[in-house]
Each structure stands twice: as structure tokens, then as C-alpha cells.
Scaffold this motif. Structure first.
Motif, PDB file in Angstrom:
ATOM      1  N   GLU A 186      42.068  81.147  97.457  1.00 16.02           N
ATOM      2  CA  GLU A 186      41.624  80.420  98.653  1.00 16.02           C
ATOM      3  C   GLU A 186      42.268  81.031  99.897  1.00 16.02           C
ATOM      4  O   GLU A 186      43.479  81.175  99.960  1.00 16.02           O
TER       5      GLU A 186
ATOM      6  N   LEU B 164      42.382  79.749 102.879  1.00 14.62           N
ATOM      7  CA  LEU B 164      43.066  78.747 103.707  1.00 14.62           C
ATOM      8  C   LEU B 164      44.404  78.371 103.068  1.00 14.62           C
ATOM      9  O   LEU B 164      44.637  78.635 101.894  1.00 14.62           O
TER      10      LEU B 164
ATOM     11  N   TYR C 135      45.232  75.520 102.270  1.00 14.74           N
ATOM     12  CA  TYR C 135      45.031  74.307 101.466  1.00 14.74           C
ATOM     13  C   TYR C 135      43.717  74.411 100.694  1.00 14.74           C
ATOM     14  O   TYR C 135      42.848  75.218 101.023  1.00 14.74           O
TER      15      TYR C 135
ATOM     16  N   SER D  54      40.041  73.661  99.556  1.00 15.42           N
ATOM     17  CA  SER D  54      38.873  73.251 100.335  1.00 15.42           C
ATOM     18  C   SER D  54      38.189  72.015  99.766  1.00 15.42           C
ATOM     19  O   SER D  54      37.569  71.272 100.485  1.00 15.42           O
TER      20      SER D  54
ATOM     21  N   THR E  87      46.624  80.116  97.259  1.00 11.59           N
ATOM     22  CA  THR E  87      46.192  79.842  98.637  1.00 11.59           C
ATOM     23  C   THR E  87      46.724  80.927  99.579  1.00 11.59           C
ATOM     24  O   THR E  87      47.626  81.682  99.235  1.00 11.59           O
ATOM     25  N   ASN E  88      46.135  80.983 100.755  1.00  7.74           N
ATOM     26  CA  ASN E  88      46.497  82.000 101.756  1.00  7.74           C
ATOM     27  C   ASN E  88      46.181  83.423 101.303  1.00  7.74           C
ATOM     28  O   ASN E  88      46.734  84.383 101.826  1.00  7.74           O
TER      29      ASN E  88
ATOM     30  N   ARG F 218      47.672  84.034 109.913  1.00 10.13           N
ATOM     31  CA  ARG F 218      46.979  82.902 110.525  1.00 10.13           C
ATOM     32  C   ARG F 218      45.587  83.253 111.041  1.00 10.13           C
ATOM     33  O   ARG F 218      44.732  82.397 111.171  1.00 10.13           O
TER      34      ARG F 218
ATOM     35  N   PHE G 104      43.643  85.181 109.528  1.00 12.50           N
ATOM     36  CA  PHE G 104      42.930  85.645 108.326  1.00 12.50           C
ATOM     37  C   PHE G 104      42.919  87.159 108.213  1.00 12.50           C
ATOM     38  O   PHE G 104      42.088  87.726 107.518  1.00 12.50           O
TER      39      PHE G 104
ATOM     40  N   TYR H 110      39.797  71.510 110.892  1.00 14.54           N
ATOM     41  CA  TYR H 110      41.030  71.716 110.119  1.00 14.54           C
ATOM     42  C   TYR H 110      41.609  70.351 109.739  1.00 14.54           C
ATOM     43  O   TYR H 110      41.316  69.346 110.386  1.00 14.54           O
TER      44      TYR H 110
END
Lengths: 126, 432, 489
Positions: free
Chosen positions: B186, B188, B190, B192, B211-212, B234, B236, B368
Motif C-alpha cells: 500500500e 499510503l 494506512y 485503504s 504500507t508506504n 510524502r 509518493f 485523507y
């Protein structure tokens, strides 16, 4: 006062708040729960701790149906640890169309007290 | 050429199409449903997992069970439907053209049209992952169709990009079918999708959630052999040096849904920035008599909400046929809705001023996640029309509000309403 | 069987040569190493038919290009492939570039390129191409430049060649060539082929083939070009847009496709691996930045795919088209840009060479130059459609909703003289999967149709042959096997 140790962390899924509920055990072997913010959360944590159960949703092979598979599910939650055995049992089966939603396809599967029921109607292929 | 003449034609027979058709029929109109697949039900049929119906029926059903109830209702009400039928043109006079093998070319003359074609999945192209173009890359929904409907498995070992609900549900589904899911990746920070799916689809089977990270390279010239995943900052952007290789023979993409808009555009309907049509509070598009509901309008998180929206659409379409169709109607004055802070989009896009005394349902998604927020509706002079507190907001959940703007004291000359989701002032004070 | 001519390579050049020669009373075959034709450089190509001013005068490719461009007019009439002369702009954004454009124009006119015009009226330029950057100060307009679908043209050439007697052999990679007594023997993966004349149009592998007969006088270097393709509704361009060229290439262009999409690319990256058609993060960034110089508001959110193609760049930087010292062996190698534009002129040159070495070129009485336009759902009026569906209901089953492709077009693509055997083969012939959903909706149906029409299982259906399978088997069979034996990794 007795020292309590955390033996399991359960993430509550009753609502999206997602409380972290800790199951703790003291010297007297008694398990207590901390971190829940509602009664439903406590019930969920107790169930998850002592006897985690899941509804199983999968497919079963069908001969001469409009589709080669029919979606099925257990009509009640079954023990999580039994999911795999139940999946194998269902995978071995092959039934014939037509089938109606709710039809019991396997009764009391592996003696777990749950039936495997059809999730939809499936007509015969003409 | 076969010709039909009906009051309402519904395009699509998923949750939205069926519920809107049933409502229109209950209003004693003639209705025709057109479906492109060989049976009624739409995508819900392949969503064989449970979790549907808690709002609509107050019980937990699987997708097929949920939709079967509507299929049964359509059959009981004897609503005619065409299967294996593709609509390829809608013209301004609300003539609609479709084809199928049995009838050939079909012309439908309708007083009202309900668009209910659902949504489609974003693809690798849409997110521009570099690398080779091997086989073995599927959208999650496509894999779901193969596994649950067609009865074929696309691979043995999987990486799933995107932690949307379909992605996580497919992780469990594939595990149950004997496959190995190596990771859900993922971009993000967190998940989704819903927490419930994170716990019951990933954690139950110890499927790693990374994540990230995102997929930054696809390996394999013929069949996919693996993916490189990289940590992102941040913005992406890939963080150099964070690459990890994961071997797999299949990559599933669960990277978002977009309203299906091929026909919507073709019908000359104006689109809004979420990809769905611009609609007013009666779910009527910019073309009079063409309505939209379900995922073709906005991607919903719960099918139950689709059903509720579709029922409203069926009713307003019936209302249109009965009271407005073919009548000279004065140009309506409208208020425009604008997305403010942390609001990705809001529906409806427009409110008819003569409906201000009614309860209007607003739906929106945030951009967000946030906690302890204030939802505010403001007019162009920054006067607050409506506000309410909410404990949390997440992009995966659609927020639905029913508001009577007149009771909220909206100014009669209001032209635009900005919807925003902001931190609660008292929270700021607490943090000070 | 001894062929009069064996063409090696089923790209646009090989197919164009085969089709050009098919008018003569000759036994011709074309052999291709891949599972389908048009699978190499032809597929990853800009699809631009150049006016001809671009290549330097000292290169033969300049004249091939100028002539080739003109030959498209007749080819389109005969072969009915998608082609449009929309014209191109070379865009100047700095004063000193105007002089260069003026020189290009002068040289072009001298060399017989029609209609070249230097436009300095910004208003007129923006009227002709509203999406162009506001920084533009002048453009070289070449009205004869056009856009074509390179693979659809190649399929058209191949089909027409087959109708006129050329035999096509796929999956026939050449492993060895021997020649003795004016007879070539080609050992391939699909068996042995014997022929009196061999035309080497093997694209990136042409130097390797040439060496098989002892002709080691040029090298080919793969040069990668990456592209991003945008959705049809995202942007509408009127012209092919070039920047001022660099030393190595014509630069990154922004260009409409014949099907109404827009693309940006290619960059030019020298690589070593002839199979490396991967795109890279850096490359995609490069083309986006390059494209923005011409069209600042590239519709990046509407990108539907990225891909790369390889050009076969010879060490001479010019086409290697030679009647070689090995009697009957003709090299048609190093066909870099503007190879696509030049193909008809190149084929004429091959004809001349064959004549020169004494091959009798006698036109057949029954030669049919016409390849009918494939029937397309999209092109029919409602009345025509109604009639077509009555003839064959497969017209009424829509498989691809993005491009509105019915089952009939797919079945036709499979049973075509050079039929599709793979999902990509169908995609490139009639477009299901080319749209914004990337095949999400149609792919299961295309697999079903291929399986049915070719009599193969779902598992045997591939993306483009070899190991590009889609499905591993039926669900419960695999589940039971995996539980017993563990997941195969």
C-alpha cells in the motif's frame, strides 16, 4: 496486587474505531480484557480470545449449470481453525444444477453444527 | 430493428439498476432493464464474501444473496429485461440504441433514462508502473471474476498492490483457494479498505501488509516473475535504496475504482471531477430526464448505500415522468456545491432552490483520514449553514448526511455551498 | 519445396517486401521467429509517416523516406489500413531555431518534399494546433506527414501477401543458414526451408542473420524508445508535434494516433539487451518532461499505458540495404527511423536488386492488390448494422466496451489469412484491450473466444506465445493439488 501480563492483543472490528483490546492473565490464570470502549467490543474480544469463529464463503463445483461454480457459505460462523478442513471438503464436492439460494448443499459439515448453503440460484444450462 | 417504448429505461442490472427499476415499477411506470452480461446482478454476483445487507436488510449476506433478493423482486414484478445486450448510443431525444444476438439492433424510446452502469477498475496504465509488459497482471476485480465465476486461477503466488477492500478480500479468497499471497503493498501510510477486512482477510492468514511502499518495477518478459517494491516519501516519490524484490507469478492491482463513463459522455452528460456525472439533488444529470445512481455516479463503500441511492433515483425518475416530462419547465435556479478542505468530491453537485425545504442527502469522501473533525457547510460569504462533529473520517468511507437546508437557515440568495472537513477548534486548543 | 524467395522477418519491412513481390510469379515464403507478425520494432513504433526533411542528405534514408511517403497514397487505396495525412510541426521556441527550420525547409523543397512551410504567425500556429505551448515562435509545417497504425498496416500487407500466394511461417526462428550451388538452406525452429534467394529483414537480429552467411560488415545496436499513451477523450491534437531534433533522434514528440489517442515519446536510450522492452521510471520522467516542452498540459491523469520499443540502429546510422556478395542474399537491415515511412520504397529497391541478379519478375494474371477494409462495428450506420446482425448475430455480442468491438470482429481476426493466435494478436488486429480499461472487462471473453475458435484450453491461451499464459488451471483442482503438494513457487 497481582502482576497482569498481556497474552493477546485483539483489534476490535465491531466498528471502525478499531480499539485495541488486550487480553491479560494474572497469577490466578483468570483472563481479563482491557481497552474496549463498549459492551459489543468486550463480547467480540471474548469470542475472539476463547473461540474465534468465521463465516466461510467459497464456491462449489456444479455440473450442467449456467456457471461452473456456485457461491456457497456456512450458515453460521465456524471455528477458525476448522476453515481449512471445511474448504477441502467443499473442494471435493461436485453437485448438479438447478440449485436455489438457501439450499443446504452439505449438512452439518464435519460435525461442526453448520450447514453449507447456496448463496444464489443457479439454473441448468440448456 | 426491434423497437421498445417505455417510461423508464435502466442501463445496468447491478445493485443500482435493479433497485431503481423496482422503485420505478412500483410507481406504476413501464420499465425496461438492459444488462450487458448474460444474467442479472452485475458485479455483486462475483463478490461472494459476506458483509452485505446490514443496513438494507439488517442481516449479513453475501453479494450473491443480496442481489438475488432484488433479482427475485424484479421477476415477481415482471419487469422486462434484456440480457447480453449492449447499449452503444443514447441521443438527446432519449432514444437509446443497443444490440444483442436474439433481437439484433434495438431502439428504445424512453421518457426517462437511469444510468446504472457501475464503475471500472484503475489499471497499471493509469498508475504508470514502469517495467516489462508480461502476462500475469490483473486488476483485483478481473481476478475475482476468473476465480469466483469462471472457475480459473490466474496464478500460484501473488503480490497485491493496493489495500482497498477488493484487494484484501482477494488476498483471503486466493489463500482459501490454495494460493500463496506474498504481500499486500500500500502506497499510503494506512490501509485503504475497512479495518474488518484488514483483520479477517490479512491478519488471520498472516499476509504481510506493507504500507508506504509501492511497486516500482515489473520483472519478467513473458510471465511476470516478480516485482520491485520501494518505500515512498510524502510526495509518493520513491526513496532510493529502499527497493525490495518480491518473487511472484501474478500481480493484482487494487488501486481504485472510477465511475464508468463511456455512455455517460456519449449521452452528452456533463462530468464532474470524480469521473461521474454532475447531478442535482434529484440525481438528474445535465441532460433533462437522464438520471444516475450507484457507482456510475460515485464509487460507494457499501452496496446498501447504492441501493438507497438507487431507490431515490427510481422515485425521482418516476416523478419526472409523471409531472415534468414533455412540459415546458422554467429554468431552475440552483446552488452549486464546492469541495472545500479535505473533501475529495461532494454529491449532489447542484441543489434546486425549490427543493430547499426538503431533506437533501449529501454524500462525499474525504481526501485523507482525520480524527475529531468538524463537517461544515458554508455559503459564499463564509456564513456557516450547517455543521456537525464526527469522531473520524477516512477516504474509504463515504460520508452521508441528510440535511434540510431551509431549516438550517440558508440565505435565499445563496449561490454556492462549500463543504469542508476541518479539525475541531477545541482540538487545536487542546493541543496548544 | 524450394522457394524462389525466402523473407526472414515478419515486421513491417519483411511483410512489405513479401507483399510487393507477391505480384510476381514466384514461390515466396516469410518466416518469423515470434508467435505473431509485427511483434518487434513494428509494434513499438510512433506510427508517424514522415515528410522526409529529417534525415541528413548524405544518408540514403532521406530519399527512401521522401519517396516512401508518396507511395503511401497508393498503398492505402489498395490495402485500406488506417492512415491520415494530418501534417507535422517542428516547433521552434527560441529565435536561433528559426534559422535551422528555414534551412530544413529549403533543403526539403529542393529535394522534392511538397508543401513545406515555415509559419511564424503565432496566432495561425495556435489556431492550427491549440494545445501547442505558448512559447512557440515558429513551426516548420509539413502537410504530407501522416499517422498510421504500423501494426495494422503490417497485418494488411501480410494478408494481401497471403491472398497472393505467400506462405507465412511463425515460431520459426532461424538457427543456421547454409548455401551451396545457389541454394540456401535455413534451419529453423519450425523445420528446414530451402530457397534460391533470401531477403534478410530480421530487424534487430539482421546482423546476426547476415553473419550466418559470412557477411560480417555491420553491427546493430538496440536503441530503446519509451512511450506513454493517453485515453481517447483526454486530448485532441491536430498535428504531429516535433521539437527541434537532437543529434541522436528527432526528439520526444507529442502525437495523435490514428485511433484518436495521444501519445508522448519516444526517448532514445542505447542499450545492449535486444529483449529489453521494459520502461523505466527515469525514462518515463524524461518523456513527460520532453513532451511538456511542446504541450504543457499533457493529460497525465488519463494515461492508459506505457510501453517501449527498440529501434535497430546500424553503426553507419543509415539503412543497410544491399545486394550482397553472397549471390541471392539481400540485406535489408538497420531500418531505423524513417523506416516505416520508407518501407514501400525499400521494397521497390529489393525488386530492383532481384531483377539485377536475374530473378524473373513476371506479374501474375491473378494478382489482386486489394485487401478489403476490415468491417468494423463502429463504421456501420444503424441500417447497415441491422442487416449485418441478421447475417451473423456475432455482430451483436459486444466484447470490448471501450472500443465497441463485437465478437464477429474477433472471430474474423482469428480466421483471417494471417490469423491471431494470441490475446495480443487480437488486441493489435481489432483493438479489444486497447482502451482505458486495459482489457479488464473483455479479457475473459477474448480468452473464451480464442479457446473456442482454436480448440485449446483456457490455460493454453497466451498473451503473445511461449510463457505468457494467463491462467494456471481450474480452481478446485489447483486448490486440492496445492493442499496436497504445497504451493508451487
Amino acid at each position: 496486587m497481582l502482576e497482569l501480563s498481556t497474552i493477546k492483543i485483539i483489534r476490535c472490528i465491531v466498528c471502525p474505531t478499531g480499539c485495541e483490546i488486550k487480553a491479560k492473565k494474572g497469577a490466578n490464570e483468570k483472563v481479563t480484557f482491557e481497552g474496549y470502549t463498549c459492551e459489543r467490543g468486550l463480547e467480540y474480544a471474548q469470542q475472539e480470545f476463547y473461540e474465534p469463529k468465521r463465516i466461510l464463503t467459497t464456491t462449489m463445483r456444479i455440473e450442467n449449470g449456467l456457471l461452473p461454480l456456485i457461491p456457497v457459505r456456512t450458515d453460521k460462523a465456524i471455528l477458525k481453525e476448522k476453515l481449512k478442513d471445511v474448504l477441502v471438503e467443499i473442494a471435493k464436492m461436485k453437485l448438479k444444477a438447478p440449485i436455489k439460494m438457501g439450499d443446504i448443499l452439505i449438512e452439518n459439515i464435519l460435525g461442526l453444527g453448520a450447514n453449507i448453503i447456496a448463496s444464489r440460484d443457479l439454473i441448468k444450462l440448456d | 430493428m426491434n423497437k421498445y417504448k417505455v417510461d423508464v429505461v435502466v442501463i445496468g442490472s447491478g445493485a443500482a439498476g435493479l433497485a431503481s427499476a423496482v422503485e420505478a415499477k412500483k410507481a406504476e411506470l413501464s420499465v425496461l432493464i438492459i444488462e450487458r452480461d448474460h444474467e442479472l446482478g452485475g458485479i455483486t454476483l462475483q463478490c461472494i464474501h459476506n458483509g452485505f445487507g446490514l443496513k438494507e436488510f439488517e442481516e449479513e449476506l453475501t453479494g450473491p444473496e443480496y442481489i438475488q433478493r432484488f433479482i427475485n423482486e424484479v421477476k415477481e414484478l415482471k419487469i422486462p429485461y434484456l440480457l447480453d445486450t449492449m447499449v452503444f448510443e443514447i441521443n438527446k431525444d432519449k432514444y437509446l440504441y443497443a444490440v444483442n444476438k436474439q433481437e439484433g439492433l434495438i431502439e428504445v424510446e424512453a421518457k426517462a433514462i437511469i444510468l446504472a452502469m457501475g464503475c471500472r477498475e484503475r489499471t497499471r496504465g493509469a498508475i504508470n508502473i514502469p517495467g516489462f509488459r508480461p502476462s500475469g497482471i490483473y486488476t483485483a476485480g478481473q481476478a475475482q471474476r476468473f476465480v469466483n465465476i469462471e472457475g480459473y486461477l490466474p496464478g500460484n503466488t501473488f503480490v497485491i498492490l493496493g489495500s482497498g477492500d477488493i484487494g484484501m478480500i482477494m488476498a483471503r479468497r486466493l489463500t482459501w483457494e490454495g494460493c500463496k499471497v506474498k504481500a499486500v503493498v500500500e502506497i499510503l501510510p494506512y490501509v485503504s479498505g475497512l479495518l474488518r477486512n484488514q483483520v479477517q482477510c490479512l491478519e488471520d492468514y498472516e499476509i504481510p501488509l506493507i504500507t508506504n511502499y509501492t511497486v516500482t518495477k515489473i520483472h519478467g518478459r513473458d510471465r511476470i516473475k516478480g516485482v520491485t517494491i520501494s518505500k515512498v516519501d510524502r510526495n509518493f516519490d520513491r526513496i532510493v535504496g529502499s527497493e525490495k524484490f518480491i518473487e511472484c507469478d501474478t500481480l493484482l492491482l487494487s488501486v481504485g475504482l472510477i465511475p464508468e463513463n463511456e455512455l455517460t459522455l456519449q449521452a452528452g452528460v456533463e462530468l464532474s471531477k470524480n469521473g461521474g456525472p454532475v447531478v442535482d439533488n434529484n440525481l438528474e444529470t445535465s441532460v433533462e430526464g437522464i438520471f444516475a445512481c450507484g457507482n456510475v455516479l460515485q464509487v460507494h463503500d457499501l452496496v446498501d448505500l447504492v441501493t438507497a441511492e438507487a431507490k431515490r433515483t427510481g422515485k425521482v425518475a418516476a416523478e419526472y415522468v409523471k409531472s415534468r416530462y414533455d412540459k415546458e419547465i422554467k429554468a431552475r435556479e440552483t446552488i452549486k456545491l464546492v469541495s472545500g478542505d479535505n473533501v475529495n468530491y461532494v454529491k449532489p453537485d447542484l441543489i434546486n432552490k425549490n427543493d430547499l425545504s426538503n431533506d437533501i442527502i449529501f454524500t462525499f469522501r474525504v481526501s485523507y483520514p482525520d480524527r475529531r473533525v468538524l463537517i461544515q457547510f458554508k455559503d459564499e460569504e463564509n456564513s456557516i449553514i450547517y455543521k456537525r462533529k464526527k469522531i473520524y473520517v477516512i477516504p474509504s468511507e463515504m460520508v452521508e448526511l441528510s440535511i434540510n437546508l431551509e431549516k438550517q437557515g440558508i440565505k435565499p440568495d445563496c449561490k454556492t455551498i462549500t463543504v469542508e472537513v476541518i479539525p475541531r477548534p477545541e482540538v487545536l486548543i487542546e493541543e496548544d | 519445396m524450394i522457394f524462389d524467395v525466402i523473407v526472414i522477418g515478419g515486421g513491417v519491412i519483411g511483410c512489405c517486401i513479401a507483399r510487393t513481390l507477391s505480384k510476381y510469379d514466384l514461390n515466396i515464403c516469410l518466416i518469423e521467429k515470434e508467435a505473431d507478425i509485427a511483434n518487434g520494432t513494428t509494434k513499438g513504433n510512433s506510427g508517424v509517416v514522415h515528410a522526409g526533411y529529417g534525415a541528413p542528405r548524405e544518408h540514403t534514408r532521406r530519399q527512401f523516406c521522401i519517396k516512401g511517403n508518396k507511395l503511401y497514397t497508393q498503398a492505402v487505396e489498395e490495402l485500406n489500413f488506417p492512415f491520415q495525412r494530418i501534417g507535422s510541426f517542428v516547433v521552434a521556441v527560441e529565435d536561433n531555431q528559426i534559422k535551422f527550420l528555414e534551412e530544413e525547409r529549403k533543403r526539403g523543397i529542393e529535394d522534392g518534399i511538397p508543401g513545406l512551410e515555415l509559419i511564424l504567425d503565432k496566432e495561425r500556429i495556435k489556431y492550427m494546433e491549440p494545445n501547442l505551448t505558448n512559447d512557440v515562435i515558429g513551426v516548420l509545417h509539413a502537410p504530407t506527414a501522416g499517422i498510421v497504425s504500423p501494426y495494422e498496416m503490417t497485418f494488411a500487407l501480410a494478408e494481401n501477401a497471403v491472398i497472393n500466394g505467400v506462405k507465412f511461417f511463425l515460431n520459426a526462428k532461424v538457427k543456421k543458414i547454409t548455401h551451396q550451388d545457389y541454394l540456401f538452406k535455413l534451419k529453423t525452429k519450425a523445420g528446414e526451408f530451402q530457397g534460391r534467394n533470401v531477403i534478410n529483414a530480421a530487424g534487430l537480429y539482421a546482423a546476426k542473420i547476415s553473419k550466418m552467411v559470412g557477411l560480417d560488415y555491420f553491427e546493430l545496436m538496440p536503441r530503446k524508445g519509451e512511450y506513454i499513451l493517453f485515453d481517447r477523450n483526454a486530448m485532441h491534437l491536430n498535428k504531429v508535434l516535433f521539437p527541434i531534433p537532437t543529434k541522436v533522434s528527432k526528439g520526444i514528440l507529442v502525437c495523435p494516433t490514428i485511433h484518436g489517442n495521444t501519445f508522448v515519446g519516444p526517448n532514445a536510450q542505447n542499450i545492449t539487451d535486444k529483449k529489453d522492452i521494459s520502461t523505466t521510471e527515469a525514462g518515463l520522467k524524461e518523456i513527460i518532461e520532453g513532451g511538456r516542452q511542446l504541450v504543457p498540459n499533457l493529460p497525465l491523469r488519463a494515461s492508459i499505458k506505457n510501453f517501449a520499443g527498440l529501434r535497430a540502429v546500424p553503426d553507419t546510422y543509415d539503412f543497410v540495404i544491399d545486394n550482397t556478395d553472397v549471390y541471392g542474399f539481400i540485406n535489408v537491415a538497420g531500418i531505423l527511423s524513417p523506416g516505416l515511412t520508407s518501407c514501400y520504397a525499400i521494397a521497390e529497391r529489393v525488386e530492383e536488386y532481384l531483377e539485377l541478379i536475374g530473378v524473373e519478375l513476371k506479374t501474375k494474371d491473378d494478382y489482386n492488390p486489394i485487401r478489403p477494409k476490415p468491417e468494423r462495428f463502429k463504421d456501420f450506420s444503424k441500417e447497415q448494422l441491422d442487416g449485418k446482425i441478421k447475417e451473423d448475430p456475432a455482430w451483436a455480442r459486444i466484447i470490448c466496451r471501450c472500443e465497441m468491438i463485437p465478437e464477429k470482429e474477433i472471430v474474423d481476426a482469428i480466421h483471417n489469412p494471417v490469423g491471431a493466435k494470441t490475446v495480443d494478436g487480437i488486441k493489435f488486429r481489432c483493438r479489444p484491450g486497447m482502451g482505458r480499461c486495459g482489457g479488464g472487462f473483455c479479457r475473459p471473453r477474448v480468452i473464451e473466444i480464442l479457446s473456442r475458435e482454436l480448440g485449446i484450453t483456457y490455460q493454453e491461451v497466451t498473451k503473445r506465445g511461449e510463457d505468457t499464459y494467463f491462467l494456471i488451471g481450474k480452481t478446485k483442482d489447483i486448490q486440492l493439488r496445492n493442499i496436497e503438494e504445497g504451493v508451487k513457487e
